[in-house]
Design a protein around this motif. Structure first.
Motif, PDB file in Angstrom:
ATOM      1  N   ALA A 184       0.780  -1.306  -0.121  1.00 47.51           N
ATOM      2  CA  ALA A 184      -0.056   0.082  -0.022  1.00 47.51           C
ATOM      3  C   ALA A 184       0.832   1.358   0.118  1.00 47.51           C
ATOM      4  O   ALA A 184       0.255   2.336  -0.149  1.00 47.51           O
ATOM      5  CB  ALA A 184      -0.831   0.007   1.036  1.00 47.51           C
ATOM      6  N   GLY A 185       2.090   1.189   0.173  1.00 51.68           N
ATOM      7  CA  GLY A 185       3.172   2.222  -0.058  1.00 51.68           C
ATOM      8  C   GLY A 185       3.487   2.203  -1.230  1.00 51.68           C
ATOM      9  O   GLY A 185       4.473   3.326  -1.452  1.00 51.68           O
ATOM     10  N   LEU A 186       3.200   1.360  -2.228  1.00 53.48           N
ATOM     11  CA  LEU A 186       3.775   1.357  -3.419  1.00 53.48           C
ATOM     12  C   LEU A 186       2.559   2.078  -4.515  1.00 53.48           C
ATOM     13  O   LEU A 186       2.909   2.729  -5.564  1.00 53.48           O
ATOM     14  CB  LEU A 186       4.081   0.265  -4.116  1.00 53.48           C
ATOM     15  CG  LEU A 186       5.484  -0.312  -3.227  1.00 53.48           C
ATOM     16  CD1 LEU A 186       5.749  -1.862  -3.683  1.00 53.48           C
ATOM     17  CD2 LEU A 186       6.733   0.165  -3.455  1.00 53.48           C
ATOM     18  N   ARG A 187       1.395   1.696  -4.338  1.00 52.70           N
ATOM     19  CA  ARG A 187       0.190   2.112  -4.984  1.00 52.70           C
ATOM     20  C   ARG A 187      -1.029   2.214  -4.202  1.00 52.70           C
ATOM     21  O   ARG A 187      -1.172   1.599  -3.149  1.00 52.70           O
ATOM     22  CB  ARG A 187       0.113   0.897  -6.287  1.00 52.70           C
ATOM     23  CG  ARG A 187      -0.097  -0.419  -5.572  1.00 52.70           C
ATOM     24  CD  ARG A 187      -0.234  -1.211  -6.559  1.00 52.70           C
ATOM     25  NE  ARG A 187      -0.274  -2.871  -6.106  1.00 52.70           N
ATOM     26  CZ  ARG A 187       0.704  -3.545  -5.784  1.00 52.70           C
ATOM     27  NH1 ARG A 187       1.796  -3.112  -5.978  1.00 52.70           N
ATOM     28  NH2 ARG A 187       0.587  -4.734  -5.336  1.00 52.70           N
ATOM     29  N   GLY A 188      -1.840   3.186  -4.675  1.00 54.95           N
ATOM     30  CA  GLY A 188      -3.012   3.243  -4.038  1.00 54.95           C
ATOM     31  C   GLY A 188      -3.933   2.055  -4.184  1.00 54.95           C
ATOM     32  O   GLY A 188      -3.854   1.299  -5.237  1.00 54.95           O
ATOM     33  N   LYS A 189      -4.836   1.849  -3.075  1.00 54.01           N
ATOM     34  CA  LYS A 189      -5.853   0.890  -3.256  1.00 54.01           C
ATOM     35  C   LYS A 189      -7.387   1.385  -3.008  1.00 54.01           C
ATOM     36  O   LYS A 189      -7.373   2.161  -2.156  1.00 54.01           O
ATOM     37  CB  LYS A 189      -5.358  -0.215  -2.375  1.00 54.01           C
ATOM     38  CG  LYS A 189      -4.198  -0.866  -2.764  1.00 54.01           C
ATOM     39  CD  LYS A 189      -3.547  -1.916  -1.790  1.00 54.01           C
ATOM     40  CE  LYS A 189      -2.443  -2.649  -2.331  1.00 54.01           C
ATOM     41  NZ  LYS A 189      -1.889  -3.728  -1.464  1.00 54.01           N
ATOM     42  N   VAL A 190      -8.409   0.725  -3.538  1.00 60.48           N
ATOM     43  CA  VAL A 190      -9.723   0.914  -3.140  1.00 60.48           C
ATOM     44  C   VAL A 190      -9.722   0.634  -1.661  1.00 60.48           C
ATOM     45  O   VAL A 190      -9.454  -0.290  -1.120  1.00 60.48           O
ATOM     46  CB  VAL A 190     -10.576   0.116  -3.950  1.00 60.48           C
ATOM     47  CG1 VAL A 190     -12.068   0.270  -3.596  1.00 60.48           C
ATOM     48  CG2 VAL A 190     -10.595   0.450  -5.412  1.00 60.48           C
TER      49      VAL A 190
END
Length: 225
Positions: free
Chosen positions: A138-144
């Motif tokens: 979650a620190g690499l890409r945003g998530k729903v």
């Protein structure tokens, strides 16, 4: 004997990393908020011949961090710190409560920064050391439904990458670990993940981290191979 401090060591990945490092000849200082859980991990480590102690420590409390780390440094040769403690609250952003936002930022961000602030001078003084930040993919890409959780992890990512640059020519090694969801108690009380059994176990992830420990950035996705 060199000592490694592990936050959030009472269960999940923190517990498994503690067990593995204890088998590599390190004395492990287990920290967390539950004395019962920490005591159980200490017993498990000692049953397989390792050495550990535990101290109840809340990374949300700055005064607690400074006091406890100072006390621990008097009796132990602090070689490393694994910032593993973390919390997550999930769902549509507009439904995330203020208290949940505060808890994520104070644990995931401030806890990591303040623990590092307390321990790094000790590593500098002895001229070597290990700093490992358990971050999350979650620190690499945003998530729903993970807006604030991801924001907290992006903050830790920036903090870690900056320290890596600051200490790149130093014997102090700074490691960033980005792992996906694991089959741990982290998901208890949350309906964000319907079934965590298809995730890797915390033990498997811990073993993969140590296998790749020479790398500054370790990425382990959640799906089983």
């Amino acid at each position: 004997m060199k000592t490694i401090i592990v936050t959030g060591a009472g269960s999940g990945l923190g517990k498994e990393l503690s067990l593995l490092y204890s088998q590599q000849g390190y004395h492990v200082l287990l920290t967390g908020r539950s004395a019962d859980k920490l005591s159980a991990v200490k017993t498990e480590i000692e049953q397989v011949g390792g050495m550990s102690n535990y101290v109840v420590l809340d990374v949300q409390q700055e005064s607690d961090i400074l006091k406890k780390v100072e006390e621990l440094s008097k009796d132990h040769n602090i070689f490393g710190l694994i910032n593993n403690a973390g919390v997550g609250h999930f769902g549509p952003f507009v439904r995330i409560a203020q208290q949940e936002i505060s808890e994520m930022l104070h644990t995931n961000v401030f806890g990591t920064i303040l623990m590092t602030k307390a321990v790094l001078p000790l590593l500098q003084a002895q001229g070597e050391g290990l700093l490992m930040n358990i971050i999350s993919t979650a620190g690499l890409r945003g998530k729903v439904n993970e807006a604030v959780y991801a924001a907290s992890k992006f903050a830790v990512r920036g903090f870690t990458e900056s320290l890596q640059k600051e200490y790149e020519n130093s014997p102090i090694k700074v490691k960033a670990v980005y792992m996906g969801g694991m089959d741990t108690p982290f998901w208890e009380g949350s309906d964000h993940i319907a079934d965590s059994s298809h995730f890797r176990s915390a033990k498997e992830v811990a073993e993969m981290i140590l296998e790749q420990i020479d790398q500054n950035e370790i990425i382990i996705e959640s799906k089983k191979s």
